[in-house]
Design a protein around this motif. Sequence first.
Motif, short mmCIF file in Angstrom:
data_model
loop_
_atom_site.label_atom_id
_atom_site.label_comp_id
_atom_site.label_asym_id
_atom_site.label_seq_id
_atom_site.Cartn_x
_atom_site.Cartn_y
_atom_site.Cartn_z
N LEU A 1 3.38 -2.44 4.01
CA LEU A 1 4.10 -3.70 3.76
C LEU A 1 3.36 -5.22 3.99
O LEU A 1 3.30 -5.18 5.77
CB LEU A 1 5.28 -3.82 3.02
N GLU A 2 2.74 -6.40 3.24
CA GLU A 2 1.67 -6.66 3.87
C GLU A 2 2.48 -8.36 3.68
O GLU A 2 2.59 -8.44 2.79
CB GLU A 2 0.59 -7.02 3.87
N GLY A 3 3.26 -9.45 4.74
CA GLY A 3 3.38 -10.57 4.17
C GLY A 3 2.52 -12.01 4.38
O GLY A 3 1.87 -11.57 5.26
N ALA B 1 3.96 -4.35 8.11
CA ALA B 1 4.86 -3.41 8.62
C ALA B 1 4.57 -1.77 7.99
O ALA B 1 3.69 -1.56 7.10
CB ALA B 1 5.93 -3.93 8.07
N ILE B 2 4.06 -0.56 8.89
CA ILE B 2 3.56 0.27 8.89
C ILE B 2 5.64 1.08 8.11
O ILE B 2 5.92 1.60 9.35
CB ILE B 2 3.06 1.06 9.48
N PHE C 1 0.95 -0.89 -0.09
CA PHE C 1 0.11 -0.22 -0.01
C PHE C 1 1.52 1.38 0.03
O PHE C 1 1.69 0.75 0.90
CB PHE C 1 -0.52 0.60 1.44
N PRO C 2 0.46 1.91 -0.29
CA PRO C 2 -0.90 2.76 -1.58
C PRO C 2 -0.27 1.83 -2.55
O PRO C 2 0.61 1.05 -3.60
CB PRO C 2 -0.27 4.07 -1.81
N LYS C 3 -2.18 1.86 -3.43
CA LYS C 3 -1.79 0.50 -4.74
C LYS C 3 -1.33 1.93 -5.69
O LYS C 3 -1.71 1.63 -6.91
CB LYS C 3 -3.38 -0.14 -4.91
#
Length: 253
Positions: free
Chosen positions: A43-45, A88-89, A29-31
């Motif tokens: 970031l997403e895992g 994680a932001i 994100f952002p897309k």
Amino acid sequence: MKGFLLFIIGLFSVMSSYAKCGNNGLYVFPKEKNIKQNSIFILEGYADSQGVITKLNKEYPIYLQSGDKKVQLEVVETHKGQFELTQAILKPETELEAGLEYTLYIGGDEHIQNVLTRYNSSPITYKVLSEKDLTSPEVVGQPKVLRKEYIIAGCGPESFVEFSNPAKDDSELLVKTTVKSLNTGKKTTYYLQPTKDKIEVGFGMCSGAFRFNDGDNYEVEFFFMDSAGNIADTKVDKIRFTKPKVKHFGPPY
């Protein structure tokens, strides 16, 4: 007896098709490709890739690069979901330069960069606009429960509670969501992205932020934020709800 047979058939479908869920994935994100100078990132895992999130800037440096200009991304928050997701932001350590196009990189392991590219169809690039976003989202009214769903289909069951989204903003929205079990007191926090005017709290067939495994009664709290990290001034009430019950079996995918 018929209901029991349906349950067995649904359970067999879940078990036989579980392998359809992948074993890794990284999502960003952002897309949108055009971002403001003060944008934040997430970031997403998924599944095995959750280990990447917990080791960012330890084993795996994460940064944006444009030519010879490199901007390190600082991890300001991490949140572990209840079903195969960790996020994680991230915030740039220095301001992004307007007019430049940056590419997102994760160092330390070439395979990880390949996973990032594969699950996002191409290398992640952003064009920085010559402006900052300093306006917070507008919140009008209170979120409400719209519907509940529990379906057994495909790789496994999916269950969610759908809430109305009272927030508006010119940029992509984030909803910092905390779900508390009223039976055990356990809390889980995760940033969700609304789908148009709806916020889905729960889990899909392969992953999800919230699972409703701690009793029947819950409370959710929402905080609304935009893609620059501006938090809405208007606070909304906490909402109590009960977890979805099995309603029907869907077709396998």
